[in-house]
Enzyme design. Structure first.
Site, PDB file in Angstrom:
ATOM      1  CG  MET A  35     -19.853 -38.543  35.547  1.00  0.00           C
ATOM      2  SD  MET A  35     -21.420 -38.879  36.423  1.00  0.00           S
ATOM      3  CE  MET A  35     -21.198 -40.600  36.843  1.00  0.00           C
ATOM      4  CG  LEU A  51     -24.006 -40.185  32.178  1.00  0.00           C
ATOM      5  CD1 LEU A  51     -23.971 -39.183  33.336  1.00  0.00           C
ATOM      6  CD2 LEU A  51     -25.363 -40.873  32.171  1.00  0.00           C
ATOM      7  CG  LEU A  57     -22.552 -44.614  34.155  1.00  0.00           C
ATOM      8  CD1 LEU A  57     -21.905 -44.882  35.513  1.00  0.00           C
ATOM      9  CD2 LEU A  57     -22.614 -43.113  33.883  1.00  0.00           C
ATOM     10  NE  ARG A 124     -15.378 -42.830  30.029  1.00  0.00           N
ATOM     11  CZ  ARG A 124     -15.568 -42.808  28.714  1.00  0.00           C
ATOM     12  NH1 ARG A 124     -15.496 -41.657  28.048  1.00  0.00           N
ATOM     13  NH2 ARG A 124     -15.845 -43.918  28.046  1.00  0.00           N
ATOM     14  CE1 TYR A 125     -19.413 -40.832  30.509  1.00  0.00           C
ATOM     15  CE2 TYR A 125     -19.811 -40.264  32.799  1.00  0.00           C
ATOM     16  CZ  TYR A 125     -19.604 -41.209  31.823  1.00  0.00           C
ATOM     17  OH  TYR A 125     -19.586 -42.542  32.152  1.00  0.00           O
ATOM     18  CG  HIS A 229     -24.401 -43.326  41.619  1.00  0.00           C
ATOM     19  ND1 HIS A 229     -24.979 -44.274  40.785  1.00  0.00           N
ATOM     20  CD2 HIS A 229     -24.617 -42.127  41.019  1.00  0.00           C
ATOM     21  CE1 HIS A 229     -25.519 -43.669  39.732  1.00  0.00           C
ATOM     22  NE2 HIS A 229     -25.319 -42.367  39.851  1.00  0.00           N
ATOM     23  CG  ASP A 306     -21.554 -30.755  48.190  1.00  0.00           C
ATOM     24  OD1 ASP A 306     -22.231 -31.750  48.496  1.00  0.00           O
ATOM     25  OD2 ASP A 306     -21.225 -29.871  49.002  1.00  0.00           O
ATOM     26  CD  GLU A 309     -25.124 -37.742  40.964  1.00  0.00           C
ATOM     27  OE1 GLU A 309     -24.436 -36.698  41.097  1.00  0.00           O
ATOM     28  OE2 GLU A 309     -25.139 -38.413  39.905  1.00  0.00           O
ATOM     29  CD  GLU A 313     -30.520 -39.159  43.891  1.00  0.00           C
ATOM     30  OE1 GLU A 313     -31.085 -40.267  43.950  1.00  0.00           O
ATOM     31  OE2 GLU A 313     -29.423 -38.984  43.309  1.00  0.00           O
TER      32      GLU A 313
END
Length: 387
Positions: A35, A51, A57, A124-125, A229, A306, A309, A313
């Site tokens: 990602m 995203l 997604l 991807r983003y 996730h 890492d 998330e 989070e």
């Protein structure tokens, strides 16, 4: 007379040194798919826009682009603040580069027939995006390409989305509408590896190390929360293999640990009002605390490095803030795999096994979800199968 001094064909030493330093073109290019994450707070809105516009997604319906941009603008200040609290940006590119360097160094040694190897990052983003990295592979003159997902467990929302990006790149480049005609080298795919022995061993190592940080007299009471996730329920109900493959990883790790520790599988990072896989990690922590369980370890089982998330989070929102609120005696997180030596060796071994097998993809890859609604998913599979 010294005949050597008269020779007009002698090559100056500095030219010899320059000649010897020229590296051959890479033979095998390995595109490490993920990602990605914004490296600075200024990159956050662009990251979020891509995203939330990705229906693979986060499906938002017929107005995906407009809604995605609106959500990105609304969430940017909040997410920028979170990245600021973990150092100003995501370390995912740093860790992917470290992993890629170690992987190809080991591969050159254990797989000389496919060497030289070169890794490429296909995010991807954020940059480097998948399409840009493919163009670099073409410029480097590689002979074969391997799309290597950095998500051990396959999901249409993650690995599928990244592979769709490869397919869409070639579709946009094709003069005749046939993406196969635009590809300058053959592709194969490492699309999942949830129970690879080195992955399992590396997770077990980090768990044992974390367990040693608990006071000895409470270690038998520790409960492990394997946190992955989450996924929207409607995506899971289409037949996405992700929940089963995450569970397979957990089962393999617990077998490695001799099933001697209490554990549960939980889910994190829910976004929006839809129903997602549960229980959510924070809800599980509240439930365990309410039942008197005060020694808990969180293991990020679906992440290989890492990023926000884990660093925000899990570490800040759950362990620091929620943990203090719920008054846990010991609430800890096992280390992410990052530069774990066993894991790095495993990456190389996964690629070598793939090359030696001469297989283009896993046995599960050709089969779409039973209730798949994404036509690109089928076209992407056809593209890789036809290589």
């Amino acid at each position: 007379m010294n005949m050597l001094s008269q020779s007009k064909t002698c090559v100056p030493l500095k030219n010899l040194v320059r000649y010897r330093s020229v590296k051959p073109n890479p033979k095998t290019g390995i595109l490490m798919l993920n990602m990605g994450g914004p490296e600075t707070t200024e990159d956050v809105q662009g990251f979020l826009s891509r995203l939330f516009q990705d229906g693979d997604l986060i499906p938002l319906g017929p107005f995906q682009k407009q809604l995605g941009n609106w959500i990105a603008r609304r969430r940017t200040p909040e997410i920028q603040k979170k990245y600021g609290e973990i150092g100003g940006g995501s370390p995912i590119r740093k860790w992917t580069e470290i992993q890629g360097q170690a992987m190809v160094k080991h591969l050159d040694r254990i797989s000389p027939s496919s060497a030289p190897h070169k890794y490429y990052i296909g995010f991807r983003y954020v940059d480097p995006l998948v399409g840009d990295s493919i163009k670099q592979m073409e410029e480097d003159g590689i002979e074969r390409a391997i799309a290597f997902t950095q998500y051990p467990q396959y999901s249409c929302s993650t690995t599928g989305s990244n592979l769709n990006a490869v397919y869409k790149h070639y579709l946009s480049e094709a003069q005749d509408g046939n993406p196969l005609s635009a590809s300058k080298f053959p592709w194969s795919v490492i699309d999942r590896w949830p129970t690879h022995p080195k992955l399992v061993t590396a997770f077990a190592q980090t768990i044992r190390q974390c367990l040693d940080e608990f006071p000895e007299h409470v270690r038998n009471d520790v409960i492990i929360l394997f946190s992955a996730h989450s996924l929207p329920i409607k995506v899971a109900f289409r037949g996405d293999t992700y929940p089963a493959e995450v569970a397979a990883t957990v089962s393999a790790v617990m077998t490695e640990l001799d099933l001697s520790i209490h554990y549960r599988l939980v889910w994190q990072s829910k976004v929006g009002p839809q129903t997602w896989l549960g229980p959510q990690t924070d809800e599980a922590l509240k439930g365990l605390s309410g039942r008197g369980h005060k020694n808990v370890m969180i293991v990020p089982i679906a992440f290989v490095n890492d990023h926000i998330e884990t660093l925000h989070e899990l570490d800040i929102e759950y362990i620091k803030e929620l943990g203090q609120e719920l008054k846990f005696d010991n609430l800890k997180r096992s280390k992410s795999l990052n530069d774990n030596p066993v894991f790095l060796e495993g990456l190389a071994e996964i690629v070598k096994t793939h090359i030696d097998s001469s297989e283009k993809y896993s046995s599960q890859f050709p089969v779409r979800c039973p209730n798949c609604v994404n036509s690109t998913c089928g076209a992407m599979r056809s593209f890789f199968i036809a290589q």
